[in-house]
Scaffold this motif. Structure first.
Motif, PDB file in Angstrom:
ATOM      1  N   UNK A   1       0.843  -1.209   0.000  1.00  0.00           N
ATOM      2  CA  UNK A   1       0.000   0.000   0.000  1.00  0.00           C
ATOM      3  C   UNK A   1       0.875   1.255   0.000  1.00  0.00           C
ATOM      4  N   UNK A   2       1.947   1.235   0.814  1.00  0.00           N
ATOM      5  CA  UNK A   2       2.853   2.383   0.859  1.00  0.00           C
ATOM      6  C   UNK A   2       3.483   2.612  -0.516  1.00  0.00           C
ATOM      7  N   UNK A   3       3.849   1.529  -1.177  1.00  0.00           N
ATOM      8  CA  UNK A   3       4.510   1.628  -2.482  1.00  0.00           C
ATOM      9  C   UNK A   3       3.658   2.376  -3.511  1.00  0.00           C
ATOM     10  N   UNK A   4       2.337   2.286  -3.339  1.00  0.00           N
ATOM     11  CA  UNK A   4       1.468   2.933  -4.330  1.00  0.00           C
ATOM     12  C   UNK A   4       1.573   4.451  -4.292  1.00  0.00           C
ATOM     13  N   UNK A   5       2.215   4.980  -3.235  1.00  0.00           N
ATOM     14  CA  UNK A   5       2.451   6.434  -3.207  1.00  0.00           C
ATOM     15  C   UNK A   5       3.737   6.817  -3.935  1.00  0.00           C
ATOM     16  N   UNK A   6       4.456   5.807  -4.382  1.00  0.00           N
ATOM     17  CA  UNK A   6       5.721   6.045  -5.068  1.00  0.00           C
ATOM     18  C   UNK A   6       5.482   6.120  -6.583  1.00  0.00           C
ATOM     19  N   UNK A   7       5.690   7.270  -7.189  1.00  0.00           N
ATOM     20  CA  UNK A   7       5.392   7.401  -8.638  1.00  0.00           C
ATOM     21  C   UNK A   7       6.210   6.453  -9.508  1.00  0.00           C
ATOM     22  N   UNK A   8       7.396   6.072  -9.022  1.00  0.00           N
ATOM     23  CA  UNK A   8       8.259   5.214  -9.829  1.00  0.00           C
ATOM     24  C   UNK A   8       7.626   3.823 -10.024  1.00  0.00           C
ATOM     25  N   UNK A   9       6.845   3.394  -9.058  1.00  0.00           N
ATOM     26  CA  UNK A   9       6.154   2.101  -9.167  1.00  0.00           C
ATOM     27  C   UNK A   9       5.338   2.035 -10.459  1.00  0.00           C
ATOM     28  N   UNK A  10       4.654   3.115 -10.754  1.00  0.00           N
ATOM     29  CA  UNK A  10       3.786   3.149 -11.938  1.00  0.00           C
ATOM     30  C   UNK A  10       4.605   3.096 -13.223  1.00  0.00           C
ATOM     31  N   UNK A  11       5.740   3.812 -13.214  1.00  0.00           N
ATOM     32  CA  UNK A  11       6.602   3.817 -14.404  1.00  0.00           C
ATOM     33  C   UNK A  11       7.150   2.415 -14.664  1.00  0.00           C
ATOM     34  N   UNK A  12       7.719   1.831 -13.616  1.00  0.00           N
ATOM     35  CA  UNK A  12       8.366   0.530 -13.779  1.00  0.00           C
ATOM     36  C   UNK A  12       7.325  -0.526 -14.159  1.00  0.00           C
ATOM     37  N   UNK A  13       6.174  -0.467 -13.490  1.00  0.00           N
ATOM     38  CA  UNK A  13       5.132  -1.446 -13.755  1.00  0.00           C
ATOM     39  C   UNK A  13       4.646  -1.363 -15.203  1.00  0.00           C
TER      40      UNK A  13
END
Lengths: 308, 257
Positions: free
Chosen positions: B201-213
């Motif tokens: 859940x915390x990771x979803x606040x990290x914009x990089x998660x969306x890029x990498x995913x």
């Protein structure tokens, strides 16, 4: 023809609250060399930076070749070349690359022949492929002029062109400036060397505490310079200047211990011989005589030291 | 040219910036390629052989999109921030400020060059990785789209950083303290589904998660978050950067006194 630069009611206050320019009005004619003279911190660089867009504009309007620097900034800036005071260059570039870059930045199509001519005019052609950091200070200064000229501006600002420059180089700089004027470029230079202003300028403006306190033709100033004073130390003080000497407009100094005669030093007849004869006639004897000449430096120092 | 678009100025800045990269080819191209190769040798070949495949993709191959993202992202920031900070530092910015050039044109020149450089680097890393692991790209167009969006967005971010910084230390500190942790914790080396639910859940606040995913999806069709959300978040971040840049030039923040 309309002036190349027209500054109306320009004031500038920095965020710090410093009132750097106060209601400056100035018009620059095409083809002249104008020297802006003033002590450090007087507002010379602020005025140039404001016109060139390096600082935010304050109040008032500035037209360059008829174009408003805010509303029509592209056209205004295309006409301007700027050589700032600091030697700021890209150390790892070559003169050829950096001058070509400047030309492109100002929206001009590539013109190798013109870049070549500019570098040759400024004696930089042999160094065109040398890294800028390996150039001497004088060469860097000339390179900055070449960059400023790369887009064929009509108006060139030289901010302290001879600051930190040796005598030889300063003379070279003056030659370059004269050459530019001959080619039709209008030049505004700032300096705190009075000699430089005297040497170069058609007109001189004196700025102090953000106010333009004097703008005058250099020849008119030289006429002021030409005015000399003869100081006559008297043996016996006098209460009033005798009626017979009224034509000389003498001033009494030191409670009548001395008389001061102001005359035109450039005139063929100064009137000194006649005055001395008339003094003897009036029975006034004197102990000593000496002459003084007020220089541009005196005028300048007097103007800028005057309390606000 | 008055009134129009000063394309020659954009081109001049772009070429100047690209020339800078090629002048320092060792620093700007060879070193990222070398460090990426080391990652593949250590994590892909040596350690990776002991890690289970993730959703049917070998760990070495799984790493490729993450590593490309990691490098292009940090290179975009470094290129763009240095590109605009250096003229401010040396004083040559006077020429940019006094030129007949608009904000848009300045940004196009600097950000365009920074993004191009990191895009080239991303492609070089992709090619390099093919020597170490089996790489397949399921959606090449989407792959490029994500790569371009990322390089542009983070070059815009780097440009802002270069305007904000008033010393070399500040120029380094944001990448070091903010961007590096975000990229390492952004799923470059793992799938966030491997994390406990709280940290997911915390990771979803990290914009990089969306890029990498999103980027990894374009390779292997496996994603931690929905691709549309990835794309939306990337675009959102890009628009946010553009907005701040527009404000910077409008107010003259850190550029004009």
């Amino acid at each position: 023809m309309s002036p190349i630069l027209s500054i109306s009611n320009v004031s500038k206050t920095y965020r710090s609250g410093h009132h750097a320019l106060k209601n400056v009005n100035l018009e620059i004619e095409r083809g002249e060399i104008f020297a802006l003279l003033g002590p450090n911190g007087a507002g010379k660089t602020t005025l140039i930076s404001l016109i060139c867009g390096i600082i935010k504009s304050g109040e008032g309007t500035v037209l360059v070749d008829g174009h408003d620097i805010a509303r029509d900034y592209r056209a205004a800036r295309e006409s301007i070349g700027l050589v700032p005071q600091e030697l700021t260059t890209d150390a790892f570039e070559t003169p050829w690359a950096t001058v070509s870059f400047s030309r492109g930045l100002f929206g001009k199509p590539p013109n190798p022949a013109f870049v070549e001519k500019t570098l040759k005019d400024l004696s930089l052609w042999e160094k065109k492929d040398t890294k800028i950091r390996n150039l001497s200070g004088g060469m860097k200064r000339r390179l900055m002029i070449a960059k400023a000229l790369s887009h064929e501006p009509q108006l060139l600002f030289l901010d302290e062109p001879s600051a930190g420059v040796d005598v030889e180089l300063r003379k070279q700089m003056w030659e370059i400036v004269r050459g530019l004027r001959a080619s039709g470029v209008t030049i505004i230079l700032t300096t705190h060397y009075i000699q430089e202003a005297e040497e170069m300028a058609d007109r001189i403006g004196i700025i102090n505490h953000g106010e333009l306190i004097l703008v005058e033709e250099k020849t008119a100033l030289i006429r002021k310079l030409g005015k000399k004073q003869l100081r006559i130390e008297l043996n016996d003080p006098i209460e009033t200047v005798p009626e017979s000497l009224a034509a000389y407009r003498l001033e009494r100094a030191q409670n009548g211990d001395a008389l001061i005669y102001t005359y035109d030093g450039t005139a063929t007849r100064t009137g000194i011989t006649a005055l001395l004869a008339d003094l003897a006639q009036a029975g006034i004897s004197f102990a000593d005589l000496h002459t003084t000449q007020s220089s541009l430096e005196d005028i300048f120092v007097d103007l800028v030291r005057r309390p606000k | 040219m008055s009134g129009g678009f000063n394309h020659r100025a954009v081109w001049a800045i772009y070429r100047f910036e690209m020339a800078r990269a090629f002048r320092t080819v060792g620093q700007s191209i060879i070193s990222p390629v070398l460090s990426t190769s080391l990652y593949f040798i250590v994590f892909g070949a040596a350690i990776g052989s002991r890690i289970d495949a993730i959703e049917g993709v070998s760990y070495g191959a799984f790493l490729v999109p993450g590593l490309i993202m990691l490098t292009t992202l940090s290179q975009s920031i470094a290129n763009a921030s240095f590109g605009i900070y250096f003229p401010r530092f040396t004083g040559t910015i006077y020429e940019i400020l006094s030129a007949p050039i608009s904000t848009l044109e300045i940004v196009l020149g600097y950000v365009g060059a920074a993004a191009s450089k990191s895009l080239i680097m991303g492609i070089i890393i992709l090619v390099t990785s093919a020597f170490f692991v089996d790489v397949s790209v399921a959606h090449p167009i989407w792959m490029l789209t994500f790569l371009v969006l990322t390089t542009v967005t983070f070059s815009l971010f780097g440009f802002l950083l270069g305007i904000w910084a008033d010393g070399f230390e500040k120029l380094q500190i944001i990448p070091l303290l903010v961007v590096t942790p975000l990229t390492f914790l952004g799923g470059s080396f793992y799938s966030i589904t491997m994390l406990p639910p709280f940290w997911q859940a915390v990771s979803l606040f990290n914009p990089v998660v969306y890029l990498v995913s999103g980027f990894r999806w374009s390779f292997y069709e496996i994603a931690d978050v929905n691709v549309a959300i990835s794309l939306g978040m990337t675009l959102f971040f890009m628009i946010a950067c553009l907005g701040v840049i527009w404000w910077v030039f409008k107010t003259g923040y850190r550029l004009k006194s």
